[in-house]
Design a protein around this motif. Structure first.
Motif, PDB file in Angstrom:
ATOM      1  N   GLU A 199       0.848  -1.190   0.000  1.00  0.00           N
ATOM      2  CA  GLU A 199       0.000   0.000   0.000  1.00  0.00           C
ATOM      3  C   GLU A 199       0.883   1.239   0.000  1.00  0.00           C
ATOM      4  N   LEU A 200       0.527   2.178  -0.851  1.00  0.00           N
ATOM      5  CA  LEU A 200       1.249   3.428  -0.978  1.00  0.00           C
ATOM      6  C   LEU A 200       0.381   4.535  -0.405  1.00  0.00           C
ATOM      7  N   ASN A 201       0.866   5.196   0.634  1.00  0.00           N
ATOM      8  CA  ASN A 201       0.148   6.322   1.239  1.00  0.00           C
ATOM      9  C   ASN A 201       0.997   7.572   1.118  1.00  0.00           C
ATOM     10  N   ILE A 202       0.357   8.657   0.742  1.00  0.00           N
ATOM     11  CA  ILE A 202       1.041   9.941   0.624  1.00  0.00           C
ATOM     12  C   ILE A 202       0.575  10.828   1.758  1.00  0.00           C
ATOM     13  N   VAL A 203       1.527  11.540   2.353  1.00  0.00           N
ATOM     14  CA  VAL A 203       1.243  12.442   3.464  1.00  0.00           C
ATOM     15  C   VAL A 203       1.943  13.770   3.177  1.00  0.00           C
ATOM     16  N   CYS A 204       1.273  14.865   3.466  1.00  0.00           N
ATOM     17  CA  CYS A 204       1.890  16.182   3.306  1.00  0.00           C
ATOM     18  C   CYS A 204       2.250  16.713   4.684  1.00  0.00           C
ATOM     19  N   HIS A 205       3.526  16.974   4.894  1.00  0.00           N
ATOM     20  CA  HIS A 205       3.984  17.524   6.178  1.00  0.00           C
ATOM     21  C   HIS A 205       3.941  19.050   6.181  1.00  0.00           C
ATOM     22  N   ARG A 206       4.132  19.636   4.991  1.00  0.00           N
ATOM     23  CA  ARG A 206       4.033  21.089   4.865  1.00  0.00           C
ATOM     24  C   ARG A 206       3.535  21.389   3.455  1.00  0.00           C
ATOM     25  N   TYR A 258      -6.816   3.909  -9.621  1.00  0.00           N
ATOM     26  CA  TYR A 258      -6.564   2.561  -9.101  1.00  0.00           C
ATOM     27  C   TYR A 258      -7.102   1.511 -10.062  1.00  0.00           C
ATOM     28  N   SER A 259      -8.271   1.762 -10.624  1.00  0.00           N
ATOM     29  CA  SER A 259      -8.861   0.834 -11.580  1.00  0.00           C
ATOM     30  C   SER A 259      -7.978   0.726 -12.829  1.00  0.00           C
ATOM     31  N   ALA A 260      -7.503   1.853 -13.309  1.00  0.00           N
ATOM     32  CA  ALA A 260      -6.626   1.850 -14.482  1.00  0.00           C
ATOM     33  C   ALA A 260      -5.325   1.106 -14.194  1.00  0.00           C
ATOM     34  N   ARG A 265      -5.529  -2.542 -14.862  1.00  0.00           N
ATOM     35  CA  ARG A 265      -5.679  -2.926 -16.260  1.00  0.00           C
ATOM     36  C   ARG A 265      -4.418  -2.697 -17.081  1.00  0.00           C
ATOM     37  N   LYS A 266      -3.657  -1.683 -16.735  1.00  0.00           N
ATOM     38  CA  LYS A 266      -2.455  -1.346 -17.506  1.00  0.00           C
ATOM     39  C   LYS A 266      -1.410  -0.780 -16.565  1.00  0.00           C
ATOM     40  N   ASN A 267      -0.201  -0.818 -16.998  1.00  0.00           N
ATOM     41  CA  ASN A 267       0.886  -0.346 -16.154  1.00  0.00           C
ATOM     42  C   ASN A 267       1.391   0.997 -16.667  1.00  0.00           C
ATOM     43  N   GLU A 268       0.534   2.003 -16.592  1.00  0.00           N
ATOM     44  CA  GLU A 268       0.906   3.345 -17.033  1.00  0.00           C
ATOM     45  C   GLU A 268       1.730   4.023 -15.937  1.00  0.00           C
ATOM     46  N   PRO A 269       2.819   4.668 -16.312  1.00  0.00           N
ATOM     47  CA  PRO A 269       3.668   5.311 -15.301  1.00  0.00           C
ATOM     48  C   PRO A 269       2.900   6.285 -14.408  1.00  0.00           C
ATOM     49  N   LYS A 270       3.157   6.211 -13.156  1.00  0.00           N
ATOM     50  CA  LYS A 270       2.666   7.131 -12.124  1.00  0.00           C
ATOM     51  C   LYS A 270       1.178   6.992 -11.800  1.00  0.00           C
ATOM     52  N   THR A 271       0.494   6.010 -12.355  1.00  0.00           N
ATOM     53  CA  THR A 271      -0.934   5.834 -12.079  1.00  0.00           C
ATOM     54  C   THR A 271      -1.188   5.633 -10.601  1.00  0.00           C
ATOM     55  N   LEU A 272      -0.405   4.774  -9.960  1.00  0.00           N
ATOM     56  CA  LEU A 272      -0.609   4.531  -8.526  1.00  0.00           C
ATOM     57  C   LEU A 272      -0.253   5.762  -7.694  1.00  0.00           C
ATOM     58  N   ALA A 305      -2.918   7.604  -5.218  1.00  0.00           N
ATOM     59  CA  ALA A 305      -2.632   7.836  -3.795  1.00  0.00           C
ATOM     60  C   ALA A 305      -2.708   9.322  -3.463  1.00  0.00           C
ATOM     61  N   LEU A 306      -2.236  10.173  -4.367  1.00  0.00           N
ATOM     62  CA  LEU A 306      -2.304  11.620  -4.133  1.00  0.00           C
ATOM     63  C   LEU A 306      -3.759  12.086  -4.077  1.00  0.00           C
ATOM     64  N   TYR A 307      -4.572  11.684  -5.038  1.00  0.00           N
ATOM     65  CA  TYR A 307      -5.977  12.098  -5.047  1.00  0.00           C
ATOM     66  C   TYR A 307      -6.692  11.601  -3.795  1.00  0.00           C
ATOM     67  N   ARG A 308      -6.367  10.377  -3.366  1.00  0.00           N
ATOM     68  CA  ARG A 308      -6.998   9.839  -2.155  1.00  0.00           C
ATOM     69  C   ARG A 308      -6.598  10.668  -0.936  1.00  0.00           C
ATOM     70  N   PHE A 309      -5.303  10.993  -0.822  1.00  0.00           N
ATOM     71  CA  PHE A 309      -4.855  11.814   0.300  1.00  0.00           C
ATOM     72  C   PHE A 309      -5.565  13.168   0.294  1.00  0.00           C
ATOM     73  N   LEU A 310      -5.606  13.824  -0.862  1.00  0.00           N
ATOM     74  CA  LEU A 310      -6.237  15.141  -0.936  1.00  0.00           C
ATOM     75  C   LEU A 310      -7.716  15.075  -0.580  1.00  0.00           C
ATOM     76  N   ALA A 311      -8.402  14.052  -1.065  1.00  0.00           N
ATOM     77  CA  ALA A 311      -9.832  13.906  -0.768  1.00  0.00           C
ATOM     78  C   ALA A 311     -10.071  13.653   0.713  1.00  0.00           C
ATOM     79  N   ASP A 312      -9.231  12.846   1.328  1.00  0.00           N
ATOM     80  CA  ASP A 312      -9.440  12.460   2.732  1.00  0.00           C
ATOM     81  C   ASP A 312      -8.830  13.443   3.730  1.00  0.00           C
ATOM     82  N   ASP A 313      -7.641  13.948   3.427  1.00  0.00           N
ATOM     83  CA  ASP A 313      -6.892  14.718   4.425  1.00  0.00           C
ATOM     84  C   ASP A 313      -6.342  16.045   3.921  1.00  0.00           C
ATOM     85  N   GLY A 314      -6.648  16.412   2.686  1.00  0.00           N
ATOM     86  CA  GLY A 314      -6.107  17.651   2.134  1.00  0.00           C
ATOM     87  C   GLY A 314      -6.572  18.869   2.913  1.00  0.00           C
TER      88      GLY A 314
END
Length: 168
Positions: free
Chosen positions: A33-40, A123-125, A128-135, A139-148
């Motif tokens: 699992e990849l989680n992104i956190v913003c400290h500043r 995550y769905s994409a 299905r495919k291994n496009e660079p930076k998709t994950l 993870a960034l969108y999830r962090f922003l939606a939950d904790d931004g």
């Protein structure tokens, strides 16, 4: 980018002379699992300030977390991902908005719902495919939606509203 740049002479199964566990490259690796956190958060007034972001890598099998830590030690995975997020977070959100071209968001709650839906799409994409930076984007969108931070998210909303107004 080739991992050789990071690995160099580092021995995967050895850390300061001690043997450590490592993933066998041809075995099945458990989900991480990849989680992104913003400290500043980035400064709104300084365009060169990208803030301070951090990444957590959590193995679905806690017994193998040591292997994840070793993988990070050798290949500097957390720092490399943190650098990507620091450099591209704003571009990723703006590109997503330009691509989707949604209506102007009536509230911050609706913008957070939008980011959550984009996380799910990424995550769905990724399955299905291994496009660079998709994950990373997911993870960034999830962090922003939950904790931004609200003021940070509102800056994206205001900029998008201005661009929509100018385009109209």
């Amino acid at each position: 980018e080739c991992n050789q740049t990071y690995k160099r002479e580092t021995k995967i199964a050895e850390d300061i002379g001690d043997r450590v566990t490592a993933f066998y490259p041809f075995s099945e690796i458990p989900e991480i699992e990849l989680n992104i956190v913003c400290h500043r958060y980035p400064s709104i007034t300084d365009v060169n300030d990208n803030g301070e972001w951090n990444v957590q890598l959590i193995c679905s099998d806690p017994a193998q977390q040591d292997k994840v830590e070793n993988w990070d030690r050798v290949f500097d995975i957390r720092q490399r991902i943190s650098n990507e997020v620091e450099e591209f977070h704003q571009e990723w959100v703006q590109d997503r908005l330009k691509y989707d071209d949604p209506a102007v968001f009536p509230s911050l709650a609706r913008f957070k719902e939008y980011l959550e839906s984009q996380s799910e799409k990424e995550y769905s994409a990724a399955t299905r495919k291994n496009e660079p930076k998709t994950l990373l984007k997911a993870a960034l969108y999830r962090f922003l939606a939950d904790d931004g931070e609200d003021i940070f998210l509102e800056s994206f909303m205001r900029q998008y509203e201005r661009e929509k107004t100018v385009a109209a």
